[in-house]
Write a protein that holds these residues in place. Structure first.
Motif, PDB file in Angstrom:
ATOM      1  N   VAL A 111       1.687  10.760   5.332  1.00 19.32           N
ATOM      2  CA  VAL A 111       2.925   9.996   5.223  1.00 19.32           C
ATOM      3  C   VAL A 111       3.280   9.735   3.764  1.00 19.32           C
ATOM      4  O   VAL A 111       4.426   9.908   3.345  1.00 19.32           O
ATOM      5  CB  VAL A 111       2.807   8.663   6.001  1.00 19.32           C
ATOM      6  CG1 VAL A 111       3.939   7.715   5.618  1.00 19.32           C
ATOM      7  CG2 VAL A 111       2.832   8.928   7.495  1.00 19.32           C
ATOM      8  N   GLY A 112       2.287   9.335   2.982  1.00 21.17           N
ATOM      9  CA  GLY A 112       2.533   9.057   1.573  1.00 21.17           C
ATOM     10  C   GLY A 112       3.037  10.279   0.826  1.00 21.17           C
ATOM     11  O   GLY A 112       3.982  10.191   0.029  1.00 21.17           O
ATOM     12  N   ARG A 113       2.423  11.431   1.093  1.00 19.97           N
ATOM     13  CA  ARG A 113       2.836  12.651   0.389  1.00 19.97           C
ATOM     14  C   ARG A 113       4.215  13.123   0.855  1.00 19.97           C
ATOM     15  O   ARG A 113       5.009  13.626   0.051  1.00 19.97           O
ATOM     16  CB  ARG A 113       1.787  13.751   0.598  1.00 19.97           C
ATOM     17  CG  ARG A 113       0.489  13.480  -0.166  1.00 19.97           C
ATOM     18  CD  ARG A 113      -0.428  14.694  -0.163  1.00 19.97           C
ATOM     19  NE  ARG A 113      -1.008  14.945   1.153  1.00 19.97           N
ATOM     20  CZ  ARG A 113      -2.123  14.389   1.611  1.00 19.97           C
ATOM     21  NH1 ARG A 113      -2.792  13.521   0.855  1.00 19.97           N
ATOM     22  NH2 ARG A 113      -2.594  14.685   2.807  1.00 19.97           N
ATOM     23  N   LEU A 114       4.510  12.964   2.146  1.00 19.37           N
ATOM     24  CA  LEU A 114       5.844  13.331   2.643  1.00 19.37           C
ATOM     25  C   LEU A 114       6.920  12.499   1.957  1.00 19.37           C
ATOM     26  O   LEU A 114       7.921  13.044   1.447  1.00 19.37           O
ATOM     27  CB  LEU A 114       5.915  13.124   4.155  1.00 19.37           C
ATOM     28  CG  LEU A 114       7.298  13.246   4.804  1.00 19.37           C
ATOM     29  CD1 LEU A 114       7.877  14.639   4.594  1.00 19.37           C
ATOM     30  CD2 LEU A 114       7.231  12.895   6.283  1.00 19.37           C
ATOM     31  N   ILE A 115       6.734  11.196   1.929  1.00 26.17           N
ATOM     32  CA  ILE A 115       7.719  10.319   1.291  1.00 26.17           C
ATOM     33  C   ILE A 115       7.812  10.606  -0.195  1.00 26.17           C
ATOM     34  O   ILE A 115       8.909  10.640  -0.770  1.00 26.17           O
ATOM     35  CB  ILE A 115       7.362   8.838   1.565  1.00 26.17           C
ATOM     36  CG1 ILE A 115       7.604   8.520   3.045  1.00 26.17           C
ATOM     37  CG2 ILE A 115       8.177   7.908   0.666  1.00 26.17           C
ATOM     38  CD1 ILE A 115       7.186   7.130   3.460  1.00 26.17           C
ATOM     39  N   ALA A 116       6.663  10.857  -0.832  1.00 31.13           N
ATOM     40  CA  ALA A 116       6.659  11.157  -2.267  1.00 31.13           C
ATOM     41  C   ALA A 116       7.457  12.423  -2.568  1.00 31.13           C
ATOM     42  O   ALA A 116       8.248  12.465  -3.523  1.00 31.13           O
ATOM     43  CB  ALA A 116       5.226  11.301  -2.770  1.00 31.13           C
ATOM     44  N   ARG A 117       7.273  13.469  -1.760  1.00 29.16           N
ATOM     45  CA  ARG A 117       8.027  14.714  -1.981  1.00 29.16           C
ATOM     46  C   ARG A 117       9.525  14.478  -1.862  1.00 29.16           C
ATOM     47  O   ARG A 117      10.315  14.996  -2.668  1.00 29.16           O
ATOM     48  CB  ARG A 117       7.574  15.784  -0.979  1.00 29.16           C
ATOM     49  CG  ARG A 117       6.208  16.378  -1.255  1.00 29.16           C
ATOM     50  CD  ARG A 117       5.995  17.659  -0.467  1.00 29.16           C
ATOM     51  NE  ARG A 117       6.013  17.424   0.968  1.00 29.16           N
ATOM     52  CZ  ARG A 117       4.951  17.129   1.720  1.00 29.16           C
ATOM     53  NH1 ARG A 117       3.757  17.034   1.139  1.00 29.16           N
ATOM     54  NH2 ARG A 117       5.047  16.954   3.015  1.00 29.16           N
ATOM     55  N   ILE A 122       0.849  -1.200   0.000  1.00 26.42           N
ATOM     56  CA  ILE A 122       0.000   0.000   0.000  1.00 26.42           C
ATOM     57  C   ILE A 122       0.880   1.243   0.000  1.00 26.42           C
ATOM     58  O   ILE A 122       1.871   1.315   0.729  1.00 26.42           O
ATOM     59  CB  ILE A 122      -0.917   0.017   1.242  1.00 26.42           C
ATOM     60  CG1 ILE A 122      -1.919  -1.148   1.193  1.00 26.42           C
ATOM     61  CG2 ILE A 122      -1.657   1.341   1.373  1.00 26.42           C
ATOM     62  CD1 ILE A 122      -2.687  -1.347   2.485  1.00 26.42           C
ATOM     63  N   PHE A 123       0.512   2.220  -0.817  1.00 20.56           N
ATOM     64  CA  PHE A 123       1.177   3.532  -0.818  1.00 20.56           C
ATOM     65  C   PHE A 123       0.055   4.568  -0.875  1.00 20.56           C
ATOM     66  O   PHE A 123      -0.395   4.964  -1.932  1.00 20.56           O
ATOM     67  CB  PHE A 123       2.092   3.663  -2.034  1.00 20.56           C
ATOM     68  CG  PHE A 123       3.117   4.767  -1.949  1.00 20.56           C
ATOM     69  CD1 PHE A 123       2.762   6.048  -1.556  1.00 20.56           C
ATOM     70  CD2 PHE A 123       4.442   4.529  -2.251  1.00 20.56           C
ATOM     71  CE1 PHE A 123       3.697   7.067  -1.487  1.00 20.56           C
ATOM     72  CE2 PHE A 123       5.401   5.537  -2.192  1.00 20.56           C
ATOM     73  CZ  PHE A 123       5.026   6.802  -1.806  1.00 20.56           C
ATOM     74  N   LYS A 124      -0.421   5.000   0.300  1.00 20.68           N
ATOM     75  CA  LYS A 124      -1.600   5.864   0.362  1.00 20.68           C
ATOM     76  C   LYS A 124      -1.275   7.312   0.028  1.00 20.68           C
ATOM     77  O   LYS A 124      -0.168   7.797   0.241  1.00 20.68           O
ATOM     78  CB  LYS A 124      -2.227   5.799   1.758  1.00 20.68           C
ATOM     79  CG  LYS A 124      -3.119   4.598   2.003  1.00 20.68           C
ATOM     80  CD  LYS A 124      -3.877   4.761   3.321  1.00 20.68           C
ATOM     81  CE  LYS A 124      -4.799   3.581   3.570  1.00 20.68           C
ATOM     82  NZ  LYS A 124      -5.542   3.737   4.849  1.00 20.68           N
ATOM     83  N   ASN A 125      -2.312   7.995  -0.424  1.00 23.87           N
ATOM     84  CA  ASN A 125      -2.227   9.428  -0.675  1.00 23.87           C
ATOM     85  C   ASN A 125      -2.675  10.160   0.595  1.00 23.87           C
ATOM     86  O   ASN A 125      -3.708  10.820   0.635  1.00 23.87           O
ATOM     87  CB  ASN A 125      -3.113   9.800  -1.863  1.00 23.87           C
ATOM     88  CG  ASN A 125      -2.958  11.255  -2.260  1.00 23.87           C
ATOM     89  OD1 ASN A 125      -2.079  11.955  -1.764  1.00 23.87           O
ATOM     90  ND2 ASN A 125      -3.820  11.719  -3.147  1.00 23.87           N
ATOM     91  N   ILE A 158      -1.184   9.415  -6.259  1.00 21.22           N
ATOM     92  CA  ILE A 158       0.167   9.783  -5.829  1.00 21.22           C
ATOM     93  C   ILE A 158       1.214   8.994  -6.610  1.00 21.22           C
ATOM     94  O   ILE A 158       2.282   9.506  -6.944  1.00 21.22           O
ATOM     95  CB  ILE A 158       0.323   9.587  -4.306  1.00 21.22           C
ATOM     96  CG1 ILE A 158       1.519  10.396  -3.805  1.00 21.22           C
ATOM     97  CG2 ILE A 158       0.458   8.119  -3.918  1.00 21.22           C
ATOM     98  CD1 ILE A 158       1.560  10.542  -2.297  1.00 21.22           C
ATOM     99  N   LEU A 159       0.896   7.750  -6.957  1.00 20.32           N
ATOM    100  CA  LEU A 159       1.833   6.945  -7.745  1.00 20.32           C
ATOM    101  C   LEU A 159       1.962   7.486  -9.164  1.00 20.32           C
ATOM    102  O   LEU A 159       3.054   7.488  -9.739  1.00 20.32           O
ATOM    103  CB  LEU A 159       1.383   5.489  -7.754  1.00 20.32           C
ATOM    104  CG  LEU A 159       1.501   4.784  -6.392  1.00 20.32           C
ATOM    105  CD1 LEU A 159       0.716   3.479  -6.396  1.00 20.32           C
ATOM    106  CD2 LEU A 159       2.959   4.530  -6.034  1.00 20.32           C
ATOM    107  N   ASN A 160       0.868   7.951  -9.722  1.00 21.31           N
ATOM    108  CA  ASN A 160       0.928   8.566 -11.050  1.00 21.31           C
ATOM    109  C   ASN A 160       1.781   9.831 -11.040  1.00 21.31           C
ATOM    110  O   ASN A 160       2.534  10.100 -11.980  1.00 21.31           O
ATOM    111  CB  ASN A 160      -0.483   8.893 -11.549  1.00 21.31           C
ATOM    112  CG  ASN A 160      -1.252   7.649 -11.948  1.00 21.31           C
ATOM    113  OD1 ASN A 160      -0.654   6.622 -12.288  1.00 21.31           O
ATOM    114  ND2 ASN A 160      -2.571   7.722 -11.921  1.00 21.31           N
ATOM    115  N   SER A 161       1.696  10.605  -9.957  1.00 18.74           N
ATOM    116  CA  SER A 161       2.515  11.821  -9.869  1.00 18.74           C
ATOM    117  C   SER A 161       3.992  11.477  -9.733  1.00 18.74           C
ATOM    118  O   SER A 161       4.856  12.168 -10.286  1.00 18.74           O
ATOM    119  CB  SER A 161       2.062  12.681  -8.682  1.00 18.74           C
ATOM    120  OG  SER A 161       2.351  12.052  -7.453  1.00 18.74           O
TER     121      SER A 161
END
Length: 257
Positions: free
Chosen positions: A92-98, A86-89, A127-130
């Motif tokens: 936590v997900g947005r922090l790691i993504a940034r 799981i990689f939620k939006n 978030i995965l698409n971004s």
């Protein structure tokens, strides 16, 4: 429960009961690809002796586990490889993504594998698409319908049970300073003690556990990650999960590209 899982548990029970390999039915031996149904199949790694260069850090608390991950991203000099269910939006997900996007812009190789079904959870596809648009290779979220139909019409109508729950976090795998995090945490608020109280006043949190490792185990984790990269690249390209006579699953060749 699928037939494959039932057979696996039967084999496991036979081991607990003290049956030797010679007592296991021939059909089970064939299914598990050796006389020993547990430890000698391809993809199962041997127990390793602890080397003087090995080190282990238990990550008990969610906040520590998240902080360790962020620090590992920021310290990466060559690569960051992540596999999760799981990689939620969420926060936590947005922090790691940034943080991952910053490293990718700085020239670090970043690859992510997420399970098709798990990616739907919590707006993960967005978030995965971004991340993919930023130049990060994201695998596991393509061809869900194609791979499902392929398995349903072939030999695995119980495909919905064949989810990929592997969680790997590997930094600078190709260097002498490599490290990995191995455990049960997905990328979502509830796995790191970051969550709002719901209407009943309870926190929606998971109690989970990770171990940060350095040493030979990182090489094993990297082999597993490379195998899955090649497997999911094949699914993305072909839109299906199998090809007669070709061992896609156990391909651990180089993933640089």
């Amino acid at each position: 429960m699928g037939l494959k899982r039932i057979l696996f548990f039967l084999i496991l029970l036979s081991q607990i009961g003290g049956l030797g390999a010679e007592e296991i039915p021939p059909s089970f031996r064939k299914l598990t690809c050796s006389n020993n149904p547990i430890i000698t199949c391809k993809g199962i790694y041997p127990l390793r002796e602890i080397d003087k260069n090995d080190s282990f850090i238990p990550l008990y608390e969610g906040q520590d586990a998240l902080s360790f991950r962020i620090k590992s991203i920021r310290s990466a000099t060559r690569s960051i490889y992540i596999q999760t269910f799981i990689f939620k939006n969420d926060e936590v997900g947005r922090l790691i993504a940034r943080e991952l996007i910053k490293k990718r812009k700085g020239g670090i190789d970043v690859k992510i594998i997420v399970d098709n079904v798990g990616a739907i959870n919590g707006g993960g596809k967005d978030i995965l698409n971004s991340l993919e648009k930023s130049g990060i290779e994201v695998l596991g979220i393509s061809s869900l319908v194609g791979s499902a139909l392929d398995q349903i019409v072939s030999d695995d109508p119980g495909w919905i049970n064949s989810l990929h729950h592997t969680k790997l976090w590997i930094v600078d795998a190709e260097t002498s300073n490599s490290m990995a995090i191995i455990g049960g945490r997905n990328i979502a608020n509830e796995y790191f003690s970051v969550a709002e109280r719901n209407q009943l006043g309870f926190k929606n949190l998971w109690t989970d556990f990770d171990v940060a490792v350095k040493g030979k185990m990182v090489d094993d984790a990297f082999d597993l990650f490379k195998r899955d990269v090649n497997y999911f690249r094949y699914i993305k390209k072909e839109g299906r999960t199998t090809e007669n006579g070709k061992d896609i699953w156990n391909n651990s060749s180089d993933i640089k590209s």
